[in-house]
Design an enzyme around this catalytic site. Structure first.
Site, short mmCIF file in Angstrom:
data_model
loop_
_atom_site.label_atom_id
_atom_site.label_comp_id
_atom_site.label_asym_id
_atom_site.label_seq_id
_atom_site.Cartn_x
_atom_site.Cartn_y
_atom_site.Cartn_z
N ASN A 1 -61.59 34.50 54.70
CA ASN A 1 -61.10 33.14 54.40
C ASN A 1 -62.21 32.11 54.27
O ASN A 1 -62.01 30.94 54.54
CB ASN A 1 -60.09 32.67 55.47
CG ASN A 1 -58.94 33.64 55.61
OD1 ASN A 1 -58.42 34.11 54.59
ND2 ASN A 1 -58.59 33.99 56.83
N ARG A 2 -63.38 32.55 53.88
CA ARG A 2 -64.52 31.64 53.71
C ARG A 2 -64.94 30.94 55.00
O ARG A 2 -65.63 29.94 54.98
CB ARG A 2 -64.24 30.59 52.62
CG ARG A 2 -63.95 31.20 51.25
CD ARG A 2 -65.20 31.91 50.73
NE ARG A 2 -65.00 32.56 49.44
CZ ARG A 2 -64.80 33.87 49.26
NH1 ARG A 2 -64.73 34.70 50.30
NH2 ARG A 2 -64.67 34.38 48.07
N MET A 3 -64.47 31.47 56.14
CA MET A 3 -64.84 30.87 57.43
C MET A 3 -66.05 31.64 57.99
O MET A 3 -65.99 32.26 59.05
CB MET A 3 -63.65 30.91 58.40
CG MET A 3 -62.49 30.06 57.93
SD MET A 3 -62.95 28.33 57.77
CE MET A 3 -62.78 27.80 59.46
#
Ligand SMILES: Cc1cc2nc3c(=O)[nH]c(=O)nc-3n(C[C@H](O)[C@H](O)[C@H](O)COP(=O)(O)O)c2cc1C
Length: 215
Positions: A192-194
């Protein structure tokens, strides 16, 4: 012509980087990541890194060089001191190194100051190179415009002749730099692009501050 890449999307999920696994000194973490990358089948030339410099033309420029050694002091590579990068470093020795190991979803970004290695260390490394590479250093005025491929091949022949049955010494314009880090950022891709981003910054007392950055 247009080639739309907006559907290119990858989920990063291989590993995580948590503060509890971060040693006080980033060189230790670099060593752990490097050894892992070097052993990994999904990384080719783990020691290939980009170095960016501020050029004399005012533009930044990145290019790939090979990391040849790292120590507690910094990161060492070899090049032609008269090359575009050599001239850029002479004017401004603030540089940035980066590694991207796609198969491991990892990136390392090192900001630091480049300094020429002492001559005896450059001599030692030059001596360890194969003859062909040594002659290449003589035959190529790196970054200069050349007339043709043929010209380059003739240059090599010229120096093969010159050093026939003689020791091939290091040209004075060829040698190493050590990049002494002021910050090192470790990036580990996450879902999640985290992503995990842990940045080490050198304090005045030579200890390291550790921060987590937003992805
Ligand atoms: C995988 C790879 C490794 C390279 N290793 C070096 C190196 O160790 N030293 C070097 O001077 N150039 C190396 N090069 C060539 C540089 O990328 C670059 O073309 C050259 O240093 C001239 O750059 P400059 O004109 O910006 O100074 C390498 C290129 C690649 C793709």
């Amino acid at each position: 012509m247009q080639h739309d890449l907006s559907n290119y999307r990858k989920t990063y999920k291989k590993q995580e980087l948590l503060e509890e696994n971060c040693p006080e000194n980033p060189i230790e973490l670099f060593r752990d990541w490097f050894l892992n990358a070097d052993e990994s089948e999904c990384v080719d030339e783990a020691n290939a890194m980009t170095i960016s410099t501020f050029g004399l033309d005012g533009f930044p420029k990145n290019r790939v060089v090979l990391l040849k050694k790292y120590t507690w002091e910094g990161f060492i590579f070899y090049t032609n001191y008269n090359s575009e990068k050599g001239k850029a470093i002479q004017q401004n020795n603030n540089v940035c190194l980066s590694f991207f190991w796609a198969g491991l979803e990892q990136q390392i970004i090192i900001k630091g100051k480049a300094e020429k290695l002492p001559e005896n260390l450059s001599d030692g490394y030059f001596e360890s190179r194969p003859d062909g590479s040594k002659l290449g250093a003589w035959a190529s005025n790196q970054s200069e415009v050349v007339k043709s491929r043929e010209f380059l091949d003739n240059q090599l022949l010229k120096f093969e002749e010159k050093f026939k049955n003689k020791e091939i010494i290091r040209p004075k314009y060829w040698g190493g730099y050590i990049v002494k880090p002021i910050s090192i950022e470790f990036w580990q891709g996450r879902p999640n692009r985290m992503h995990d981003r842990i940045k080490y910054t050198l304090n005045e007392d030579f200890s390291w501050k550790i921060d987590r950055l937003a992805p």
